[in-house]
Design a protein around this motif. Structure first.
Motif, PDB file in Angstrom:
ATOM      1  N   GLU A 233       0.835  -1.204   0.000  1.00 31.89           N
ATOM      2  CA  GLU A 233       0.000   0.000   0.000  1.00 31.89           C
ATOM      3  C   GLU A 233       0.873   1.259   0.000  1.00 31.89           C
TER       4      GLU A 233
ATOM      5  N   HIS B  49       2.402   1.638  -3.528  1.00 34.87           N
ATOM      6  CA  HIS B  49       1.452   2.094  -4.543  1.00 34.87           C
ATOM      7  C   HIS B  49       1.071   3.555  -4.328  1.00 34.87           C
ATOM      8  N   MET B  50       0.748   3.898  -3.092  1.00 35.95           N
ATOM      9  CA  MET B  50       0.368   5.277  -2.799  1.00 35.95           C
ATOM     10  C   MET B  50       1.560   6.211  -2.964  1.00 35.95           C
TER      11      MET B  50
ATOM     12  N   LYS C 240      -7.762  10.765  -6.113  1.00 34.07           N
ATOM     13  CA  LYS C 240      -7.366   9.369  -6.240  1.00 34.07           C
ATOM     14  C   LYS C 240      -6.498   8.956  -5.060  1.00 34.07           C
TER      15      LYS C 240
ATOM     16  N   ARG D  54      -8.676   8.312  -2.089  1.00 32.81           N
ATOM     17  CA  ARG D  54      -9.362   7.020  -2.175  1.00 32.81           C
ATOM     18  C   ARG D  54      -8.404   5.874  -1.851  1.00 32.81           C
ATOM     19  N   GLU D  55      -7.187   5.978  -2.339  1.00 33.57           N
ATOM     20  CA  GLU D  55      -6.192   4.945  -2.063  1.00 33.57           C
ATOM     21  C   GLU D  55      -5.865   4.893  -0.573  1.00 33.57           C
ATOM     22  N   TYR D  56      -5.826   6.053   0.049  1.00 32.25           N
ATOM     23  CA  TYR D  56      -5.538   6.120   1.486  1.00 32.25           C
ATOM     24  C   TYR D  56      -6.639   5.426   2.281  1.00 32.25           C
TER      25      TYR D  56
ATOM     26  N   SER E 192      -8.712   3.141   1.228  1.00 34.94           N
ATOM     27  CA  SER E 192      -8.643   1.712   0.936  1.00 34.94           C
ATOM     28  C   SER E 192      -7.509   1.041   1.715  1.00 34.94           C
ATOM     29  N   ALA E 193      -6.359   1.710   1.765  1.00 36.39           N
ATOM     30  CA  ALA E 193      -5.207   1.155   2.489  1.00 36.39           C
ATOM     31  C   ALA E 193      -5.504   1.033   3.978  1.00 36.39           C
TER      32      ALA E 193
ATOM     33  N   GLU F  78      -0.497  11.000   2.355  1.00 38.95           N
ATOM     34  CA  GLU F  78      -1.774  11.664   2.047  1.00 38.95           C
ATOM     35  C   GLU F  78      -1.649  13.170   2.214  1.00 38.95           C
TER      36      GLU F  78
END
Length: 238
Positions: A128, A131-132, A164, A167-169, A171-172, A201
Motif C-alpha cells: 500500500e 502504490h500510494m 485518487k 481514495r487509495e488512502y 482503501s489502504a 496523504e
C-alpha cells in the motif's frame, strides 16, 4: 499549456529578481522531491542510514524557505509589484510553505523507517505504501513541472489526482486494520505504516495546494476550498 507573461520592466534587476525566485523555488522543490523518494526507499528497505540522511537534509529545506521568504519580502518592499508580478511573489510565498511542510512529512516517513528498522518489519502494508507513494511522487513531480511551465491544465490534473490519493488512502486503511485484528501483537509496528501513509496523504494535499497556487498565478483565480469540478468550470468560463 498556459503562458504567463510577466511584465517587462525598465529595471532588468527586477526581471532577474523574479526569475531568481522561480529558479530557487524549483531547486527547493527538487530537494523535497528527492527527500520523499529517499524516505520511501528507507521505509521499504529498512535502511536507517538513508532515513537519517533524510532527517538531516530537512534543515536545508528549512533554510531554503527562510531565504526565499526574505527575498520575497525584499521584492515586495523595494519593487512594489502589481498584477502578474505581485501574483508571482505571493505564489512563491505560498508554495515554499507547502514545500517545507512536504519536507516535514518526508521526515516523518524517515522516522517511521528508523523505528521499523529497530523493531522489525510490520506484517503488511508495504504494498500500500509503495502504490500510494508512486501516486504521490507523480503528483509532486507534475506540480513542479506545471509551475516551471506555468501550465494550468497540468495543475488541474494534479488537483484531480489528489482525489485518487484520498481514495487509495481510505482503501489502504481498511486493508491495514485487518493486520491489527489478526495479530494484536503487531499493532505498534502497523501503526508506523499507518503514520507513513498519513504523511503521504498530506503530501498529496500540499501538492494540490500548490496546483491551486499555480492557477491563481496564471489565471488570477482563487480556487482554494473549491471542488475540482468547480475549478474546471471557472477555468472554462475564462
Amino acid at each position: 499549456m498556459e503562458n504567463l507573461h510577466l511584465d517587462k520592466h525598465i529595471s532588468q534587476r527586477f526581471d532577474s529578481d523574479l526569475e531568481a525566485l522561480k529558479s530557487q523555488v524549483l531547486v527547493m522543490g527538487g530537494l523535497v522531491e528527492r527527500q520523499i523518494i529517499n524516505a520511501l526507499t528507507a521505509l521499504e528497505t529498512a535502511d536507517s542510514i538513508i532515513a537519517c540522511n533524510v532527517i538531516e537534509v530537512e534543515d536545508d529545506i528549512d533554510m531554503h524557505e527562510v531565504k526565499l521568504d526574505e527575498q520575497c519580502t525584499m521584492v515586495l518592499a523595494c519593487r512594489q509589484p502589481a498584477a502578474s508580478d505581485l501574483r508571482m511573489v505571493l505564489t512563491v510565498i505560498k508554495m515554499i510553505r507547502d514545500l517545507e511542510r512536504m519536507g516535514d512529512e518526508a521526515q516523518k516517513i524517515a522516522k517511521m523507517a528508523i523505528e521499523l528498522s529497530d523493531s522489525g518489519a510490520a506484517p503488511g502494508g508495504y504494498d500500500e505504501v509503495r502504490h500510494m507513494g508512486a501516486l504521490v511522487q507523480d503528483m509532486v513531480h507534475s506540480v513542479l513541472d506545471a509551475f516551471a511551465r506555468f501550465d494550468v491544465d497540468q495543475a488541474l490534473q494534479v488537483a484531480k489526482a489528489d482525489k485518487k490519493v484520498d481514495r487509495e488512502y481510505a482503501s489502504a486503511m481498511r486493508e491495514i486494520v485487518t493486520y491489527m485484528m489478526e495479530d494484536p501483537r503487531c499493532i505498534t509496528r502497523v501503526m508506523k505504516i499507518i503514520w507513513a501513509l498519513r504523511a503521504l496523504e498530506r503530501i498529496g494535499d500540499h501538492s494540490r495546494n500548490i496546483a491551486e497556487h499555480i492557477i491563481f498565478l496564471v489565471r488570477g483565480l482563487d480556487v482554494r476550498h473549491t471542488s475540482v469540478n468547480e475549478i474546471e468550470k471557472k477555468l472554462n468560463r475564462i
